[in-house]
Design a protein around this motif. Structure first.
Motif, mmCIF file in Angstrom:
data_model
loop_
_atom_site.group_PDB
_atom_site.id
_atom_site.type_symbol
_atom_site.label_atom_id
_atom_site.label_comp_id
_atom_site.label_asym_id
_atom_site.label_seq_id
_atom_site.Cartn_x
_atom_site.Cartn_y
_atom_site.Cartn_z
ATOM 1 N N ILE A 147 0.612 -1.432 0.195
ATOM 2 C CA ILE A 147 0.089 -0.230 -0.272
ATOM 3 C C ILE A 147 1.279 1.332 -0.020
ATOM 4 N N ARG A 148 1.864 1.268 0.730
ATOM 5 C CA ARG A 148 3.096 2.306 0.951
ATOM 6 C C ARG A 148 3.540 2.382 -0.850
ATOM 7 N N ALA A 149 3.911 1.554 -1.522
ATOM 8 C CA ALA A 149 4.730 1.442 -2.575
ATOM 9 C C ALA A 149 3.375 2.338 -3.400
ATOM 10 N N ALA A 150 2.347 1.854 -3.579
ATOM 11 C CA ALA A 150 1.042 2.200 -4.321
ATOM 12 C C ALA A 150 0.714 3.410 -4.087
ATOM 13 N N ILE A 151 0.613 4.195 -3.239
ATOM 14 C CA ILE A 151 0.472 5.757 -2.363
ATOM 15 C C ILE A 151 2.316 6.439 -3.173
ATOM 16 N N ALA A 152 3.059 6.555 -2.930
ATOM 17 C CA ALA A 152 4.332 6.895 -3.165
ATOM 18 C C ALA A 152 3.894 7.083 -4.579
ATOM 19 N N ASP A 153 3.529 5.714 -5.661
ATOM 20 C CA ASP A 153 3.903 5.719 -6.615
ATOM 21 C C ASP A 153 2.536 6.436 -7.283
ATOM 22 N N GLY A 154 1.443 7.452 -6.615
ATOM 23 C CA GLY A 154 0.477 8.212 -7.707
ATOM 24 C C GLY A 154 -0.618 7.409 -7.381
ATOM 25 N N ARG A 155 -0.790 5.641 -6.969
ATOM 26 C CA ARG A 155 -1.903 5.372 -7.794
ATOM 27 C C ARG A 155 -2.987 4.413 -6.715
ATOM 28 N N LEU A 156 -2.609 5.309 -5.318
ATOM 29 C CA LEU A 156 -3.116 5.470 -4.361
ATOM 30 C C LEU A 156 -3.515 6.816 -3.554
ATOM 31 N N ILE A 157 -4.530 6.591 -3.317
ATOM 32 C CA ILE A 157 -4.969 8.201 -2.757
ATOM 33 C C ILE A 157 -4.037 8.493 -1.187
ATOM 34 N N GLU A 158 -3.706 9.253 -0.901
ATOM 35 C CA GLU A 158 -3.007 9.419 0.310
ATOM 36 C C GLU A 158 -3.578 9.360 1.333
ATOM 37 N N VAL A 159 -3.699 8.128 1.857
ATOM 38 C CA VAL A 159 -4.169 7.648 3.211
ATOM 39 C C VAL A 159 -3.523 7.259 4.254
ATOM 40 N N ASP A 160 -3.973 6.649 5.783
ATOM 41 C CA ASP A 160 -2.887 5.995 6.701
ATOM 42 C C ASP A 160 -2.572 4.646 5.865
ATOM 43 N N VAL A 161 -1.355 4.665 6.361
ATOM 44 C CA VAL A 161 -0.784 3.346 5.288
ATOM 45 C C VAL A 161 -1.248 2.253 6.190
ATOM 46 N N ASP A 162 -1.068 2.205 7.683
ATOM 47 C CA ASP A 162 -1.664 1.590 8.885
ATOM 48 C C ASP A 162 -3.245 1.063 9.247
ATOM 49 N N PHE A 163 -3.199 2.748 8.910
ATOM 50 C CA PHE A 163 -4.771 2.330 9.031
ATOM 51 C C PHE A 163 -5.469 1.264 7.571
ATOM 52 N N ALA A 164 -5.909 1.551 6.516
ATOM 53 C CA ALA A 164 -5.558 0.943 5.868
ATOM 54 C C ALA A 164 -5.391 -0.312 5.112
ATOM 55 N N GLY A 165 -4.465 -0.740 5.954
ATOM 56 C CA GLY A 165 -3.883 -1.997 5.873
ATOM 57 C C GLY A 165 -4.516 -2.999 7.039
ATOM 58 N N HIS A 166 -4.840 -2.417 7.899
ATOM 59 C CA HIS A 166 -5.760 -2.940 9.319
ATOM 60 C C HIS A 166 -7.295 -3.419 8.379
ATOM 61 N N GLN A 167 -7.140 -2.670 7.950
ATOM 62 C CA GLN A 167 -8.782 -2.315 6.764
ATOM 63 C C GLN A 167 -8.875 -3.712 5.542
ATOM 64 N N LEU A 168 -7.776 -3.783 5.428
ATOM 65 C CA LEU A 168 -7.471 -4.620 4.095
ATOM 66 C C LEU A 168 -7.082 -6.043 4.919
ATOM 67 N N GLN A 169 -6.755 -6.032 5.981
ATOM 68 C CA GLN A 169 -6.613 -7.276 6.481
ATOM 69 C C GLN A 169 -7.836 -7.659 6.830
ATOM 70 N N GLY A 170 -9.060 -6.902 7.383
ATOM 71 C CA GLY A 170 -10.130 -7.563 8.068
ATOM 72 C C GLY A 170 -11.560 -7.764 7.171
ATOM 73 N N LEU A 171 -10.998 -6.929 6.074
ATOM 74 C CA LEU A 171 -12.013 -7.906 4.779
ATOM 75 C C LEU A 171 -11.295 -8.791 4.505
ATOM 76 N N VAL A 172 -10.700 -9.459 4.933
ATOM 77 C CA VAL A 172 -9.848 -10.806 4.596
ATOM 78 C C VAL A 172 -10.163 -12.248 6.050
ATOM 79 N N LYS A 173 -10.045 -11.022 6.970
ATOM 80 C CA LYS A 173 -9.941 -12.096 8.464
ATOM 81 C C LYS A 173 -11.424 -12.349 8.467
ATOM 82 N N SER A 174 -12.357 -11.405 8.400
ATOM 83 C CA SER A 174 -13.234 -11.986 9.027
ATOM 84 C C SER A 174 -13.667 -13.110 8.511
ATOM 85 N N PHE A 175 -13.780 -13.356 6.570
ATOM 86 C CA PHE A 175 -14.158 -14.765 6.339
ATOM 87 C C PHE A 175 -13.135 -15.723 6.617
#
Length: 217
Positions: A147-175
């Motif tokens: 996520i951090r690399a994709a933000i640095a490359d301008g392909r993801l919007i600026e976002v709290d990396v740790d928050f976005a990472g936990h959010q993405l993990q949550g989408l997977v872990k809930s199942f």
């Protein structure tokens, strides 16, 4: 007579090594089902089919055996390497591949055993399980780095990396994690893993991807 030589058979495992493996397997089951405090060396010896003296010959203390059990489960589940961000590939393709790899890890029996043992111990002795829980968290750093690399490359919007990472993990872990660890549900089948990954990719990129002029991420 054929000139080819047959493969040399593997050397038989020594009895002492077989006993040690049996002790570790028994310890995994006992620690997972009863927790650290309720598990005794007597119980482990009985479950392994060896004498208590044999257990102590291999492991001087229950605490040392518990630590080695966690390490054994960790090493058994640490096979895959995280995928690096690629600026030349579509985001959805990269993220789907990364999540499918994570889903494979989450379905690994050794990783599930590790999680159950560690979480059971958190209830009784958080400090004893803290180190292994932190190491389990290290298996999620690949997503954060991506996520951090994709933000640095301008392909993801600026976002709290740790928050976005936990959010993405949550989408997977809930199942693919919490139902298996807490409810004993079986690991997801391959088709189910693809469905979870595809849905998570669509939701994550729908929220955070920068759209190019052609409408693609």
């Amino acid at each position: 007579m054929s000139s080819s030589r047959s493969a040399k058979p593997a050397a038989p495992q020594r009895l002492t090594d077989r006993k040690r493996e049996a002790i570790v397997r028994a310890a995994v089951d006992e620690f997972r089902s009863a927790g650290y405090e309720a598990t005794s060396m007597d119980r482990i010896a009985a479950a392994a089919g060896v004498s208590k003296r044999t257990v102590y010959n291999h492991f001087p203390s229950k605490d040392e055996l518990f630590g080695l059990t966690l390490e054994h489960l960790w090493e058994s589940s640490a096979g895959s390497e995280d995928l690096a961000y690629r600026p030349d590939l579509p985001l959805d393709r990269q993220l789907r591949q990364l999540l499918m790899q994570k889903l494979e890890l989450l379905g690994d029996p050794s990783f599930i055993d590790l999680a159950r043992v560690a979480m059971a111990e958190i209830i009784h002795s958080p400090e004893r399980a803290q180190a292994i829980v932190c190491r389990m968290g290290e298996k999620e750093t690949g997503v954060t780095a991506w996520i951090r690399a994709a933000i640095a490359d301008g392909r993801l919007i600026e976002v709290d990396v740790d928050f976005a990472g936990h959010q993405l993990q949550g989408l997977v872990k809930s199942f693919a994690f919490w139902p298996q660890v807490t409810l004993g549900q079986p690991p997801l089948a391959k088709a189910e893993r693809r469905r979870v990954a595809d849905s998570a990719v669509a939701m994550f990129l729908g929220c955070y991807a920068r759209q190019r002029a052609d409408g693609k991420a």
